[in-house]
Structures are given as structure tokens and as C-alpha cells.
Design an enzyme around this catalytic site. Structure first.
Site, PDB file in Angstrom:
ATOM      1  N   SER A  69      35.365  89.696  13.564  1.00 29.18           N
ATOM      2  CA  SER A  69      36.565  89.785  14.404  1.00 29.18           C
ATOM      3  C   SER A  69      36.645  91.093  15.178  1.00 29.18           C
ATOM      4  O   SER A  69      37.541  91.279  15.997  1.00 29.18           O
ATOM      5  CB  SER A  69      37.819  89.626  13.530  1.00 29.18           C
ATOM      6  OG  SER A  69      37.858  90.629  12.531  1.00 29.18           O
ATOM      7  N   HIS A 296      21.663 109.220  17.407  1.00 30.69           N
ATOM      8  CA  HIS A 296      21.020 108.839  18.674  1.00 30.69           C
ATOM      9  C   HIS A 296      20.068 109.912  19.203  1.00 30.69           C
ATOM     10  O   HIS A 296      18.896 109.659  19.469  1.00 30.69           O
ATOM     11  CB  HIS A 296      22.078 108.567  19.751  1.00 30.69           C
ATOM     12  CG  HIS A 296      22.998 107.435  19.439  1.00 30.69           C
ATOM     13  ND1 HIS A 296      22.680 106.422  18.574  1.00 30.69           N
ATOM     14  CD2 HIS A 296      24.246 107.138  19.901  1.00 30.69           C
ATOM     15  CE1 HIS A 296      23.675 105.557  18.509  1.00 30.69           C
ATOM     16  NE2 HIS A 296      24.643 105.973  19.300  1.00 30.69           N
TER      17      HIS A 296
END
Length: 543
Positions: A69, A296
């Protein structure tokens, strides 16, 4: 054909298909026995340590998105799965199941995700038909993340869709880190596949520091083997990051230059031209260092700086990444600059500051910008500064790697260069996003009488060179997880080494309550980043 049983030992390399065929036929009472196509497919699918028996039907893959969701599932995971399906990369038999605490029907899930599904621009299949076919394979099951009973019910639902086929199961934990272990426990104990493999993708953040990361890893390993855990960092799936090893190891012109002898500094720059925009509550718990730099940008540094691996096999590549990360010095406050964006008005338009976000505490000192100088203490990179910079609400949006080479010794043209010292060095730029490109800045003579130099660019713009749309990073990583390819996923020892670099800095910032330097929304960031670069005799290449 007589029955036979095959088992690939976890302690030995996977056997090749020919080995399995030989073993199968060696158990046969007939000298002319051969495997059917279905059995060959089954042998290939189960070469990763899973027992195989004769009479197997086609296999199937059940993909369960835990936290279906949420925004990540809606905007990234479901669209990536549809793109793979649209391009024909998913298995013939597959099921996608959303699992979350929200009450929802299958049709409500399909309606929720359909608005984010897009078809490839370079293919001719009917988009509507493809989308309808994909959505028919998407189902929903409500449940708590810590409920064995709810996961057992999910297990029965998956069995119904698997219809007796060899069942492989992939769970994507798109949930907050505090429920990772509960979800992994329930999925492992109550919803693992009994006939095929079971794998779990874990979304970042992987803890907040060394201690919490170690606890998370320990918790996951109570219920999963390391080979079942796929820690995803979507930046490793980006096209230009994936291209780093090709650029280095398949071009003779680059690899010999890839060392302190020729490279003066390396810059990894991440910039977003927007703020937290309603995600401030989440962001404030982590900050830019944990959210971007520790994962990252450090992953990009590791791929950039690692030694050539023995092969492109996952473990060979990850071994080299671990070695180079372990060679990095822990970061200190002295080699770091932090900032936080403040409100700014331009042409009558008001851009809100970080603490203007209603979900952020008014006295928050969480950095939205950070720059750091990283050093790798090994023979290849000794003394070369790797400068990382990441920030929100900056002037531009970009992610790029900038390699600045050393000055030409005894440059014959230094008189012609004058005071423009930047012209005395070459620079290789790898633009990860947007407008993916690789370009090299070189000096060139301007046509005409006299000797006037100009800085020119040799470039490869992906949009001009390749007509094919570049896949989203999540597509590549999801496909790799289904295939069991682990090269672009983070191993636990690499994660531990990464946190050892950043944990001392994070603890110092929190202990000293270091106030970030304020910078205007839409600016180039805090001045402190430029002082940090100057301290190491570097000028940022993006200014």
C-alpha cells in the site's frame, strides 16, 4: 524414465546442465534415456541448491510485495514488474501478490497501481491488452507484518495460484526497517516455498549505524541464509553505474590511467532540485548522510575504485568491493561539511525551508546537504581525495562522477593556458542522471593563425546514440533477484565495512549537536562545501 534425485551441494559451485543430465542418465536402467524439455527447464531452475525429481511440471514464481500500500510499491515496484512483463522478461507462469495491513480487495489493488503502469515506447504490442493481462495476475492479501497466522493464510493463497507447479517465491520487504525482522520471520516460517527457492529483497535503510545494522543482519539471519537475503540499493541498477566496469575493464585507454599516478581527484555529486516535500518526518530520522551517502554514493565509489575482479561472477565482484571499502578511512568532522536548506523567495514565489515542513521539528539540525572527503589507503589510490557531495533543494538535479586528471608534466602550452588552470587538466564525466552521458574534456587548438587553445568535449549522449529506452533501475534488480544473480546486491560484510566508515562521523555530529550551515532553497549549497574542496586542492566540477 526412472525416478532420480539431484542435489547441488551448497559448499560446491553449481553444476552445469550437462553434469545434471549425466547424473540423471547414470541413474537410468536404459542407456538411451534422455531428459524431456520440461525436465531440462526444471533442472536449470533448480541448479541453485534445490533438489529435483522427475515428473516435474513447469515452475512458477510468486512475487509478494510486503508493504504493497506504500508509495514505493505503487510508484516503483509494480511498474518495474509490469515493464519486465511487457518486455517478455518474466517467466511464463508468475503471480504478483500485494501484502499490507490495509483492507483492500484484488480489484482495489489493481485500480491503485494501474495509474502508474506505462508501456515501452519502442514496442508495438497493444498496451491495454498487456496491462489487463498483467493486472489479472496481481492479487492482494491483508495481514499484519508480525502475524504467523496471516502469513500462513498468504501461503495457502499462493499455493492456489501456483497450482502444483514447482514454486519459487520472492518477497520484497517494502516496509520500515523496524518490521524487517518480523516480516522476514513470518515469511520464512509460514510462507516459504517447499519445492523451490525462497528469496527476500530488503529495501534500505539497513540500520542507522554499525550497531543497529549488525542487529538487523543478526535478526534476519535467524530466519534466512545470507544467500536468501538481497539487500537492494537501486543506484547499483542504474545504467551508467552498471557501465562503470565496462568502461574500465574493456577499454585499454582507461584502465591504465585509473590510479593515483594519473588521477588528481574523483568527485561523486548527487543533487536534487526539490526538498523533502511531505517526507520530512521520515527523512528527519536519517538525514542526507544515511539516506544517500552511506549507500548510493559509497557504492559508486566502491565500483569505481575496486581492483579488477577475477571474473564477473557475483562473489568475485563483491569480494573486490569489500576489499576497497575496508581500505577507506573512517570519516571525521574535519573532512565533512553539512548544511540545511532554508526558505527562499524569488519573483514573488516562496520556497519553504526544511523546518517549514509540518512533519519536521522546528529545532531540527538534521543535514539536508553533506560533503565529505574520503581517502582510500591502498597502493592504487593513496593520497587521492574522493569528494562526495549530496543535497536537497539545490539549483539543479543531477548525479554524476567527475574524474579530474593530473596536470600534464612540463606542459608546453602553459603560456597559452594563462590563468585558466582548469584547462591544464583533462576531466572525464559520467552523468548517471538525468540525460545519461559520458564525456571527456580535452584541450584543442582553435582553427586559425596563432596558437589559441580551447577546451572541447568528446561526448557520448545516450539519448542520441541509443534509441532504446533505458530501463528503470528497479527492473534490472528485480530481474536479477528472480534469476538469482547477486552481483548488484550488497553482502553483509560489505554493509558492515560501509557503516564503519560513517558511524564515527554520525556519532560525533549527534554528540556535538553540530548545527548545519543554512543555504537558500535553489542555491548551489553551503559555502562550507567549497572550503572543504579547497582544503584538498580541489574545485567542484559542477560549478
Amino acid at each position: 524414465m526412472p525416478a532420480f534425485t539431484l542435489q547441488a551441494s551448497p559448499s560446491k559451485p553449481p553444476l552445469f546442465l550437462f553434469d545434471f543430465i549425466f547424473l540423471a542418465n547414470s541413474n537410468s536402467s536404459s542407456s538411451n534415456t534422455s531428459l524431456t524439455l520440461d525436465q531440462v527447464e526444471f533442472v536449470i531452475a533448480n541448479a541453485n541448491g534445490v533438489a529435483a525429481t522427475t515428473g516435474a511440471s513447469h515452475s512458477t514464481v510468486s512475487i509478494t510485495i510486503v508493504g504493497a500500500s506504500g508509495d514505493l510499491a505503487k510508484k516503483k515496484i509494480f511498474p518495474a514488474l509490469f515493464a519486465l512483463f511487457y518486455d517478455g522478461h518474466l517467466p511464463q507462469h508468475f503471480t504478483v501478490c500485494g501484502y499490507a495491513r490495509s483492507k483492500m480487495t484484488d480489484e482495489e489493488l489493481r485500480l491503485k497501481i494501474s495509474g502508474n503502469l506505462t508501456c515501452r515506447i519502442d514496442r508495438s504490442e497493444n498496451c491495454g491488452d498487456k496491462m489487463e493481462e498483467f493486472l489479472k495476475r496481481c492479487f492482494y492479501h491483508p495481514g499484519q507484518y508480525d502475524s504467523l497466522e496471516n502469513f500462513a493464510q498468504l501461503n495457502e493463497k499462493l499455493k492456489g495460484h501456483e497450482q502444483g507447479r514447482i514454486a519459487h517465491r520472492l518477497f520484497y520487504l517494502s516496509v520500515p526497517p523496524n518490521v524487517f525482522v518480523d516480516a522476514a520471520k513470518c515469511g520464512s516460517l509460514a510462507a516459504s516455498s517447499s519445492t523451490g527457492w525462497t528469496r527476500v529483497i530488503v529495501e534500505k535503510p539497513f540500520g542507522r549505524d554499525s550497531e543497529s545494522s549488525a542487529q538487523l543482519t543478526s535478526g534476519l539471519k535467524q530466519y534466512l541464509n545470507e544467500d536468501q537475503i538481497y539487500r537492494i540499493d537501486h543506484y547499483l541498477g542504474k545504467e551508467l553505474v552498471e557501465n562503470l566496469s565496462v568502461l574500465r575493464f574493456s577499454n585499454l585507454v582507461f584502465e591504465p590511467l585509473w590510479s593515483r599516478k594519473y588521477i588528481r581527484n574523483v568527485q561523486i555529486i548527487f543533487a536534487e532540485d526539490f526538498g523533502t516535500e511531505g517526507r520530512g518526518g521520515y527523512f528527519d530520522r536519517y538525514g542526507i548522510i544515511r539516506d544517500i551517502m552511506q549507500n548510493h554514493l559509497l557504492q559508486i565509489v566502491a565500483l569505481f575504485a575496486m581492483e579488477p575482479p577475477v571474473s564477473l561472477d557475483a562473489e568475485d565482484v563483491r569480494n573486490e568491493k569489500v576489499k576497497v571499502v575496508r581500505s577507506m578511512r573512517p570519516l571525521s568532522i574535519e573532512d565533512t561539511a553539512v548544511g540545511q536548506y532554508k526558505g527562499y523567495s524569488k519573483d514573488g514565489v516562496r520556497f519553504p525551508g526544511y523546518t517549514d515542513d509540518s512533519t519536521v521539528p522546528k529545532n531540527s539540525i538534521t543535514p539536508t546537504f553533506a560533503a565529505a572527503a574520503l581517502f582510500i589507503d591502498n597502493a592504487r589510490w593513496d593520497g587521492v581525495p574522493f569528494l562526495m557531495k549530496a543535497g536537497k533543494a539545490l539549483q539543479t538535479r543531477r548525479t554524476e562522477i567527475r574524474v579530474q586528471f593530473r596536470h600534464v608534466p612540463g606542459n608546453l602550452f602553459k603560456r597559452n593556458l594563462g590563468t585558466e588552470l582548469d584547462k591544464a587538466t583533462n576531466e572525464l564525466v559520467i552523468r548517471v542522471q538525468p540525460d545519461e552521458a559520458i564525456y571527456l574534456k580535452i584541450n584543442n587548438k582553435v582553427p586559425g593563425l596563432g596558437m589559441r587553445l580551447d577546451r572541447s568535449t568528446l561526448d557520448l549522449l545516450y539519448a542520441d546514440r541509443y534509441s532504446k529506452e533505458i530501463p528503470d533501475a528497479y527492473e534490472r534488480l528485480l530481474l536479477d533477484a528472480i534469476a538469482g544473480e547477486r552481483r548488484l546486491f550488497i553482502r553483509s560484510d560489505e554493509l558492515d565495512a560501509a557503516w564503519k566508515i560513517f558511524t564515527p562521523l554520525l556519532k560525533d555530529l549527534e554528540r556535538k549537536k553540530t548545527a548545519p550551515e543554512l543555504y537558500p532553497y535553489g542555491s548551489r549549497g553551503p559555502v562550507g562545501a567549497h572550503y572543504l574542496a579547497a582544503k584538498h586542492n580541489v574545485k567542484w566540477g559542477d560549478v
